[in-house]
Motif scaffolding. Structure first.
Motif, mmCIF file in Angstrom:
data_model
loop_
_atom_site.group_PDB
_atom_site.id
_atom_site.type_symbol
_atom_site.label_atom_id
_atom_site.label_comp_id
_atom_site.label_asym_id
_atom_site.label_seq_id
_atom_site.Cartn_x
_atom_site.Cartn_y
_atom_site.Cartn_z
ATOM 1 N N SER A 118 0.849 -1.193 0.000
ATOM 2 C CA SER A 118 0.000 0.000 0.000
ATOM 3 C C SER A 118 0.883 1.242 0.000
ATOM 4 O O SER A 118 2.042 1.198 0.450
ATOM 5 C CB SER A 118 -0.950 0.011 1.202
ATOM 6 N N GLY A 120 1.034 5.588 0.605
ATOM 7 C CA GLY A 120 0.415 6.788 1.146
ATOM 8 C C GLY A 120 0.336 7.868 0.075
ATOM 9 O O GLY A 120 0.869 7.715 -1.041
ATOM 10 N N GLY A 207 -7.614 7.332 -1.309
ATOM 11 C CA GLY A 207 -8.555 7.060 -0.241
ATOM 12 C C GLY A 207 -8.715 5.591 0.059
ATOM 13 O O GLY A 207 -9.789 5.128 0.437
ATOM 14 N N GLY A 208 -7.641 4.812 -0.168
ATOM 15 C CA GLY A 208 -7.712 3.399 0.183
ATOM 16 C C GLY A 208 -8.247 2.519 -0.937
ATOM 17 O O GLY A 208 -8.621 1.360 -0.667
ATOM 18 N N GLN A 228 -2.712 -1.070 -2.886
ATOM 19 C CA GLN A 228 -3.655 -0.061 -2.415
ATOM 20 C C GLN A 228 -3.040 1.321 -2.490
ATOM 21 O O GLN A 228 -1.858 1.516 -2.186
ATOM 22 C CB GLN A 228 -4.041 -0.368 -0.955
ATOM 23 N N ASN A 230 -3.606 5.153 -0.985
ATOM 24 C CA ASN A 230 -4.273 5.959 0.026
ATOM 25 C C ASN A 230 -4.215 7.423 -0.343
ATOM 26 O O ASN A 230 -3.416 7.868 -1.142
ATOM 27 C CB ASN A 230 -3.622 5.709 1.404
#
Length: 230
Positions: A118, A120, A207-208, A228, A230
């Motif tokens: 994931s 950021g 946003g995920g 993912q 984010n």
């Protein structure tokens, strides 16, 4: 009595003088017949000697397996090949060369991976394409940009493809050893792209949200790698 004896003598003389001598044609026929009989007798004698020699030679050849020294010398003087000499020279055996094993291209696999599960805000994913030779012999594989594609999707939405704005396309053939791998990395700027490098104003959402990365090499496609944003 004396007259009868004279008469008989004259009759005998007259009878003998009345016998005709053979003509010249008859003499010629008799001579030709006698000559033909003599010629036939000579032919039969010569043929008899020839047949006797042939039968003697045949029985000798059948009963003997090795030529005598006299026969070999006679054959050599006559220019005939000796029976003990080989008719053709013997050839040396050719060494057997093992065939080169053929690479099974079906054992060459492609996998996809990201450097993180994931990301950021502001972090760009690093997409990795990996080619592995799962066979037991070396394989030649084209890993050039003409074959590679880094594809990002989200459901049915095609987000990005490295081929859309690719500046150049070239081949790069490499020999991959058994069990070895080749990798290629592509830093994705979290942008959208369109076929023909058309401008796209929208950007993928964060946003995920989850995205799927698929690595392609020619007709080979990797399993999906999920990450993912984010």
């Amino acid at each position: 009595m004396g007259r009868q004896g004279n008469s008989s003598a004259r009759g005998t003389a007259a009878g003998s003088s009345s016998v005709r001598k053979p003509s010249a044609a008859v003499y010629r026929r008799r001579r030709l017949a006698a000559g033909g009989a003599l010629l036939l007798a000579i032919v039969l004698v010569v043929s008899g000697f020839a047949l006797a020699g042939a039968f003697r030679g045949g029985s000798q050849q059948a009963s003997s397996t090795q030529p005598s020294s006299t026969d070999s010398a006679s054959a050599a003087s006559a220019g005939a090949p000796s029976a003990s000499a080989p008719a053709t020279p013997s050839a040396s055996p050719t060494p057997t060369v093992a065939p080169t094993p053929t690479c099974n291209q079906n054992l060459v696999t492609v996998t996809a991976a990201t450097d993180k599960p994931s990301y950021g805000p502001g972090e760009n994913p690093l997409l990795t394409l990996k080619v592995t030779n799962g066979g037991t012999v070396p394989c030649e594989v084209n890993i050039g940009t003409s074959q590679m594609e880094f594809l990002v999707t989200s459901g049915a939405d095609r987000i990005f493809s490295s081929k859309d704005c690719q500046a150049s396309s070239e081949d790069l053939v490499k020999v991959i050893a058994p069990g070895a791998s080749e990798t290629a990395n592509f830093p994705w700027g979290r942008n959208r792209s369109a076929d023909g490098c058309k401008a796209v104003a929208a950007a993928p959402g964060g946003g995920g949200a989850y995205y799927i990365f698929t690595a392609k090499l020619g007709s080979r496609a990797s399993p999906k790698a999920v990450f993912q944003l984010n």
